[in-house]
Design a protein around this motif. Structure first.
Motif, short mmCIF file in Angstrom:
data_model
loop_
_atom_site.label_atom_id
_atom_site.label_comp_id
_atom_site.label_asym_id
_atom_site.label_seq_id
_atom_site.Cartn_x
_atom_site.Cartn_y
_atom_site.Cartn_z
N UNK A 76 14.10 -0.43 6.35
CA UNK A 76 14.45 -0.94 4.93
C UNK A 76 13.49 -0.21 3.87
N UNK A 77 14.81 -0.63 2.86
CA UNK A 77 14.33 -0.83 1.27
C UNK A 77 13.37 -1.22 0.85
N UNK A 78 12.61 -0.88 0.15
CA UNK A 78 11.25 -1.26 -0.68
C UNK A 78 12.25 -1.58 -2.42
N UNK A 79 11.40 -2.80 -2.61
CA UNK A 79 10.26 -3.73 -2.20
C UNK A 79 10.49 -4.90 -1.02
N UNK A 80 9.51 -5.39 -0.37
CA UNK A 80 9.23 -6.08 0.60
C UNK A 80 9.27 -7.33 0.40
N UNK A 81 10.38 -8.28 0.65
CA UNK A 81 9.09 -9.67 0.42
C UNK A 81 8.84 -10.24 1.77
N UNK A 82 7.66 -10.83 1.76
CA UNK A 82 7.40 -11.03 3.06
C UNK A 82 7.92 -12.29 3.66
N UNK A 83 7.78 -13.57 2.22
CA UNK A 83 9.00 -14.29 2.69
C UNK A 83 10.26 -14.84 2.69
N UNK A 97 1.16 -1.36 0.02
CA UNK A 97 -0.12 -0.18 -0.03
C UNK A 97 1.06 1.02 -0.14
N UNK A 98 2.05 1.36 0.74
CA UNK A 98 2.63 2.12 0.63
C UNK A 98 3.48 2.65 -0.74
N UNK A 99 4.30 1.29 -0.89
CA UNK A 99 4.48 1.64 -2.58
C UNK A 99 3.51 2.19 -3.69
N UNK A 100 1.87 2.01 -3.25
CA UNK A 100 1.11 3.03 -4.26
C UNK A 100 1.40 3.98 -4.16
N UNK A 101 1.24 4.19 -2.79
CA UNK A 101 1.24 6.08 -2.42
C UNK A 101 2.70 6.29 -2.70
N UNK A 102 3.92 5.94 -3.52
CA UNK A 102 5.08 6.37 -3.65
C UNK A 102 5.94 6.26 -2.58
N UNK A 103 6.38 5.56 -1.39
CA UNK A 103 7.55 5.03 -0.96
C UNK A 103 8.12 4.36 -1.58
N UNK A 104 9.30 4.18 -1.05
CA UNK A 104 10.40 3.10 -1.80
C UNK A 104 11.06 2.60 -0.83
N UNK A 105 10.23 3.20 0.38
CA UNK A 105 11.76 2.64 2.09
C UNK A 105 10.96 2.94 2.57
#
Length: 153
Positions: free
Chosen positions: A144-151, A95-103
């Motif tokens: 932490x930088x994005x993208x985030x991989x929960x695995x 959701x944060x990435x969709x709003x422009x987050x990179x970290x």
């Protein structure tokens, strides 16, 4: 049990506050549950709803400089250890990435060893910052930088 993660509504926030001890135990963090977060940052305030109520939630927002900031994340006492916290973080990150987050960023008290271990397990760096909350109030800052991989961290 069926569970969905969806944007939080004001009724959800009221329910979380009514059940506060189930998420936070003896710590009284009710004053940190700001209705403005749910009202103004709806896409990044999420709840995990099941038939038996809200099993967990994350309240956060995306800053103008591209940081997805997690203000609060909690799982109900009977949902701990189920991977729900990790799943909530993954949904928040998306959701944060969709709003422009990179970290991503989060903050906790120096003595909150559970939160520190949880965030490190998700691949966050942890730095103790002196006077973060004012003179003599050190906090642990997670990044932490994005993208985030929960695995994987």
């Amino acid at each position: 049990m069926q569970m969905e993660i969806a944007p939080a509504e004001m009724a959800d926030l009221r329910q979380v506050l009514a059940d506060h001890p189930r998420y936070w135990g003896e710590r009284d963090l009710r004053s940190l549950h700001l209705s403005a977060l749910v009202r103004e940052f709806g896409p990044t305030c999420l709840v995990a709803r099941a038939e038996d109520g809200i099993r967990g939630y994350v309240l956060g927002f995306t800053t103008p400089t591209g940081t997805g900031y997690v203000h609060l994340i909690a799982t109900r006492d009977d949902a701990r250890g189920s991977g729900l916290g990790r799943r909530l973080y993954a949904e928040f990150a998306a959701a944060a990435q969709r709003c422009g987050a990179v970290r991503l960023k989060a903050v906790t008290s120096v003595g909150n060893t559970g939160s520190i271990a949880f965030h490190r397990g998700l691949g966050f760096t942890a730095e103790t910052v002196e006077d973060y909350n004012g003179p003599g109030q050190a906090m642990v800052v997670f990044r932490r930088v994005l993208p985030f991989d929960a695995a994987r961290p």
